[in-house]
Design a protein around this motif. Sequence first.
Motif, PDB file in Angstrom:
ATOM      1  N   LEU A  98      31.912  30.244  55.410  1.00 35.81           N
ATOM      2  CA  LEU A  98      31.498  30.906  54.172  1.00 35.81           C
ATOM      3  C   LEU A  98      30.124  30.453  53.680  1.00 35.81           C
ATOM      4  CD1 LEU A  98      34.950  30.885  52.379  1.00 35.81           C
ATOM      5  CD2 LEU A  98      33.865  32.730  53.631  1.00 35.81           C
ATOM      6  N   THR A  99      29.413  29.705  54.519  1.00 38.51           N
ATOM      7  CA  THR A  99      28.118  29.164  54.117  1.00 38.51           C
ATOM      8  C   THR A  99      27.203  30.240  53.535  1.00 38.51           C
ATOM      9  OG1 THR A  99      28.364  27.818  56.080  1.00 38.51           O
ATOM     10  CG2 THR A  99      26.256  27.651  54.949  1.00 38.51           C
ATOM     11  N   TYR A 100      27.123  31.384  54.242  1.00 38.58           N
ATOM     12  CA  TYR A 100      26.169  32.413  53.794  1.00 38.58           C
ATOM     13  C   TYR A 100      26.584  33.024  52.459  1.00 38.58           C
ATOM     14  CZ  TYR A 100      24.743  31.980  58.656  1.00 38.58           C
ATOM     15  OH  TYR A 100      24.327  31.494  59.861  1.00 38.58           O
ATOM     16  N   ILE A 101      27.893  33.145  52.249  1.00 36.39           N
ATOM     17  CA  ILE A 101      28.386  33.709  50.984  1.00 36.39           C
ATOM     18  C   ILE A 101      27.993  32.770  49.837  1.00 36.39           C
ATOM     19  CG2 ILE A 101      30.482  34.203  49.635  1.00 36.39           C
ATOM     20  CD1 ILE A 101      30.749  36.126  51.719  1.00 36.39           C
ATOM     21  N   TYR A 102      28.253  31.479  50.029  1.00 37.77           N
ATOM     22  CA  TYR A 102      27.980  30.533  48.945  1.00 37.77           C
ATOM     23  C   TYR A 102      26.486  30.381  48.692  1.00 37.77           C
ATOM     24  CZ  TYR A 102      32.963  29.529  49.275  1.00 37.77           C
ATOM     25  OH  TYR A 102      34.326  29.654  49.277  1.00 37.77           O
ATOM     26  N   VAL A 124      36.532  38.012  53.394  1.00 35.29           N
ATOM     27  CA  VAL A 124      36.545  36.598  53.005  1.00 35.29           C
ATOM     28  C   VAL A 124      37.947  36.110  52.682  1.00 35.29           C
ATOM     29  CG1 VAL A 124      34.176  36.504  52.158  1.00 35.29           C
ATOM     30  CG2 VAL A 124      35.982  37.285  50.636  1.00 35.29           C
ATOM     31  N   PRO A 125      38.237  34.841  52.930  1.00 37.16           N
ATOM     32  CA  PRO A 125      39.559  34.300  52.624  1.00 37.16           C
ATOM     33  C   PRO A 125      39.898  34.383  51.134  1.00 37.16           C
ATOM     34  CG  PRO A 125      38.302  32.793  53.988  1.00 37.16           C
ATOM     35  CD  PRO A 125      37.369  33.883  53.588  1.00 37.16           C
ATOM     36  N   VAL A 126      41.188  34.357  50.872  1.00 39.81           N
ATOM     37  CA  VAL A 126      41.659  34.418  49.494  1.00 39.81           C
ATOM     38  C   VAL A 126      41.039  33.262  48.709  1.00 39.81           C
ATOM     39  CG1 VAL A 126      43.705  34.452  48.033  1.00 39.81           C
ATOM     40  CG2 VAL A 126      43.833  35.265  50.395  1.00 39.81           C
ATOM     41  N   GLY A 127      40.531  33.584  47.540  1.00 37.44           N
ATOM     42  CA  GLY A 127      39.971  32.540  46.670  1.00 37.44           C
ATOM     43  C   GLY A 127      38.451  32.493  46.725  1.00 37.44           C
ATOM     44  N   THR A 128      37.847  33.231  47.649  1.00 36.27           N
ATOM     45  CA  THR A 128      36.382  33.160  47.781  1.00 36.27           C
ATOM     46  C   THR A 128      35.679  33.711  46.544  1.00 36.27           C
ATOM     47  OG1 THR A 128      36.624  33.401  50.163  1.00 36.27           O
ATOM     48  CG2 THR A 128      34.430  33.776  49.262  1.00 36.27           C
ATOM     49  N   ALA A 148      34.240  40.566  41.761  1.00 37.90           N
ATOM     50  CA  ALA A 148      35.240  41.529  42.238  1.00 37.90           C
ATOM     51  C   ALA A 148      35.289  41.474  43.754  1.00 37.90           C
ATOM     52  CB  ALA A 148      34.866  42.943  41.787  1.00 37.90           C
ATOM     53  N   SER A 149      36.362  42.034  44.294  1.00 37.33           N
ATOM     54  CA  SER A 149      36.474  42.128  45.751  1.00 37.33           C
ATOM     55  C   SER A 149      36.675  43.591  46.121  1.00 37.33           C
ATOM     56  CB  SER A 149      37.671  41.301  46.230  1.00 37.33           C
ATOM     57  OG  SER A 149      37.976  41.641  47.562  1.00 37.33           O
ATOM     58  N   ASN A 150      35.855  44.081  47.018  1.00 34.61           N
ATOM     59  CA  ASN A 150      35.938  45.489  47.431  1.00 34.61           C
ATOM     60  C   ASN A 150      35.775  45.550  48.944  1.00 34.61           C
ATOM     61  OD1 ASN A 150      33.491  48.163  47.312  1.00 34.61           O
ATOM     62  ND2 ASN A 150      35.706  48.365  47.518  1.00 34.61           N
ATOM     63  N   PRO A 151      36.870  45.231  49.665  1.00 34.55           N
ATOM     64  CA  PRO A 151      36.764  45.142  51.119  1.00 34.55           C
ATOM     65  C   PRO A 151      36.398  46.471  51.768  1.00 34.55           C
ATOM     66  CG  PRO A 151      39.061  45.036  50.434  1.00 34.55           C
ATOM     67  CD  PRO A 151      38.234  44.987  49.184  1.00 34.55           C
ATOM     68  N   GLU A 152      35.768  46.356  52.934  1.00 38.08           N
ATOM     69  CA  GLU A 152      35.302  47.522  53.666  1.00 38.08           C
ATOM     70  C   GLU A 152      36.197  47.768  54.870  1.00 38.08           C
ATOM     71  OE1 GLU A 152      32.932  49.686  52.630  1.00 38.08           O
ATOM     72  OE2 GLU A 152      34.187  50.570  54.178  1.00 38.08           O
ATOM     73  N   PHE A 153      36.582  49.019  55.097  1.00 38.74           N
ATOM     74  CA  PHE A 153      37.495  49.313  56.217  1.00 38.74           C
ATOM     75  C   PHE A 153      36.832  50.155  57.297  1.00 38.74           C
ATOM     76  CE2 PHE A 153      40.154  48.670  52.424  1.00 38.74           C
ATOM     77  CZ  PHE A 153      40.980  47.652  52.878  1.00 38.74           C
ATOM     78  N   LEU A 154      35.495  50.238  57.270  1.00 37.73           N
ATOM     79  CA  LEU A 154      34.876  51.166  58.219  1.00 37.73           C
ATOM     80  C   LEU A 154      34.891  50.652  59.652  1.00 37.73           C
ATOM     81  CD1 LEU A 154      31.801  49.904  58.569  1.00 37.73           C
ATOM     82  CD2 LEU A 154      31.446  51.161  56.456  1.00 37.73           C
ATOM     83  N   LYS A 198      43.834  49.780  42.778  1.00 36.99           N
ATOM     84  CA  LYS A 198      43.341  48.661  41.965  1.00 36.99           C
ATOM     85  C   LYS A 198      44.297  47.476  42.119  1.00 36.99           C
ATOM     86  CE  LYS A 198      43.021  46.934  37.436  1.00 36.99           C
ATOM     87  NZ  LYS A 198      43.643  47.036  36.113  1.00 36.99           N
ATOM     88  N   THR A 199      43.744  46.322  42.427  1.00 37.94           N
ATOM     89  CA  THR A 199      44.591  45.143  42.641  1.00 37.94           C
ATOM     90  C   THR A 199      43.956  43.936  41.963  1.00 37.94           C
ATOM     91  OG1 THR A 199      43.427  44.325  44.587  1.00 37.94           O
ATOM     92  CG2 THR A 199      45.118  45.978  44.994  1.00 37.94           C
ATOM     93  N   SER A 200      44.639  42.809  42.064  1.00 47.29           N
ATOM     94  CA  SER A 200      44.005  41.560  41.643  1.00 47.29           C
ATOM     95  C   SER A 200      42.953  41.209  42.695  1.00 47.29           C
ATOM     96  CB  SER A 200      45.044  40.441  41.571  1.00 47.29           C
ATOM     97  OG  SER A 200      45.444  40.083  42.884  1.00 47.29           O
ATOM     98  N   ILE A 201      42.087  40.281  42.360  1.00 47.00           N
ATOM     99  CA  ILE A 201      41.023  39.911  43.299  1.00 47.00           C
ATOM    100  C   ILE A 201      41.628  39.316  44.572  1.00 47.00           C
ATOM    101  CG2 ILE A 201      39.074  38.339  43.645  1.00 47.00           C
ATOM    102  CD1 ILE A 201      38.328  38.829  40.720  1.00 47.00           C
ATOM    103  N   GLU A 202      42.608  38.432  44.408  1.00 50.16           N
ATOM    104  CA  GLU A 202      43.232  37.779  45.575  1.00 50.16           C
ATOM    105  C   GLU A 202      43.908  38.806  46.478  1.00 50.16           C
ATOM    106  OE1 GLU A 202      43.289  36.561  42.563  1.00 50.16           O
ATOM    107  OE2 GLU A 202      42.423  34.561  42.809  1.00 50.16           O
ATOM    108  N   THR A 203      44.569  39.783  45.857  1.00 50.92           N
ATOM    109  CA  THR A 203      45.263  40.795  46.669  1.00 50.92           C
ATOM    110  C   THR A 203      44.269  41.600  47.491  1.00 50.92           C
ATOM    111  OG1 THR A 203      46.945  40.942  44.958  1.00 50.92           O
ATOM    112  CG2 THR A 203      46.918  42.711  46.577  1.00 50.92           C
ATOM    113  N   ALA A 204      43.140  41.952  46.860  1.00 53.91           N
ATOM    114  CA  ALA A 204      42.134  42.734  47.603  1.00 53.91           C
ATOM    115  C   ALA A 204      41.617  41.923  48.783  1.00 53.91           C
ATOM    116  CB  ALA A 204      40.989  43.126  46.672  1.00 53.91           C
TER     117      ALA A 204
END
Length: 436
Positions: A98-102, A124-128, A148-154, A198-204
């Motif tokens: 997760l270096t680049y994210i942080y 990203v792992p839960v909690g990021t 927020a978390s908005n994962p991509e499924f493409l 719509k979900t919680s951040i962890e769920t997404a």
Amino acid sequence: MKITMIGTGYVGLVTGTCFAEFGHHVTCVDKLSDKIDRLLAGEIPIYEPGLEALVAKNSQEGRLSFTTDLGKAVAGAEAVFIAVGTPSSRRGDGYADLTYIYEASKEIASFLQGYTVIIDKSTVPVGTARQVARIIKEVNPEADFDVASNPEFLREGAAIADFMRPDRVVLGVETDRAETLLRAVYQPLYLQETPIVKTSIETAELTKYAANAFLATKISFINEMALLCDATGADVVALARGIGMDGRIGAKFLHPGPGYGGSCFPKDTMALMRIAQENGESLRVVEAAIEANGAQKAKMVKKIRDMLGGSEAGKTIAVLGLTFKPETDDMRDSPSITILPALLEKGAVIRAHDPQGMEEARQLLPDSIIYTSNSYEACKGADAVIIMTEWNQYRALDLERLGSVMKQKIFIDLRNVYQPDLVKEKGFRYDGVGRS
Ligand code: UDX
């Protein structure tokens, strides 16, 4: 809306461009000045059908720009998407790095102006996202923001269509303000009634891993069924139809092959397994899917050896397709990276062709591989031909011409593209996956 996309890798570039196509004003940022220079010159660093034209159109119309200047790009943006890479950690333990994210979170923090939503688009792992929020607060306690978390499924090769017509959009948010803003980002999908989950951040965060793990499991399942079909004389293609028509099962992702590869399934299944272990759980089904995928590649090597009469030593093998799937130049975790070196090690000579992947293949595969300009060139003097990736141009080969340049007429179809009888009619010995 003013949107900033951090990272111009696969997800960042496609998503940023598609947001611009929606009508938003998007600035894509990357640290690699070379990449940004190329993008500014209209050059696309990856092969993705339709992307080049969309980048050109939106750049010309003034909605899409590229820069290395993070400060300028973030200042005044309403939504900042983080789409930097999350490779497997260099320790080789399957955890996501997760270096680049942080780093990106730290850098964004001081430039935020006014209310901003910072969205994790990377897998990203839960909690990021919570960590991202903590970092931003630490650097800039005054910042007015939500994460927020908005994962991509493409999918690669179909990314633009997947983005423009998604099955669903998952929004992990925890304030109404962030939800309203993100719904506005995706407003253009409203007309086609795209469901928004719509979900919680962890769920997404977990939903993205769960989707990829489920699909990978489905592939490993059908691959194992194919092995069983080979052993029992059943036909996996008919079997897949027979089960896939059950609406509860579904026909998609039931195509056996040499094992799944790519930038997502291998990495994300491993990361999910680690996330579970860290949380005191074990995901035995996912673990088995990973193991079966490794075994599948080894079985393919054996299949090829058996077809060559028990030894590949001194045999010339033509390999058609090197990328992990068609319509991409991506070689990441492609089955060819495991299968080809195993054949070379036992003394095979490999002549290969791929419409887009040969440049990357040269970096990743042993130097002894001979790259050729087309399928027929690859088959010259070959003892066997293998369809490794189902590119369209390999689906209708002139089998007579192919046979006439080969030393032995052995056809190994690792994607079950051909009807076995048609190939046999042309005098070939044929084997597919699960079609014995
Ligand atoms: C995948 C997911 O589909 C996508 O939702 C996510 O965002 C990223 O990961 P991608 O890796 O681009 O997309 O390709 P995909 O089409 O899913 O294929 C992945 C691998 O599975 C390829 O190696 C492909 O050949 C293999 N596969 C797929 C099979 O072997 N059989 C199938 O039936 C389907």
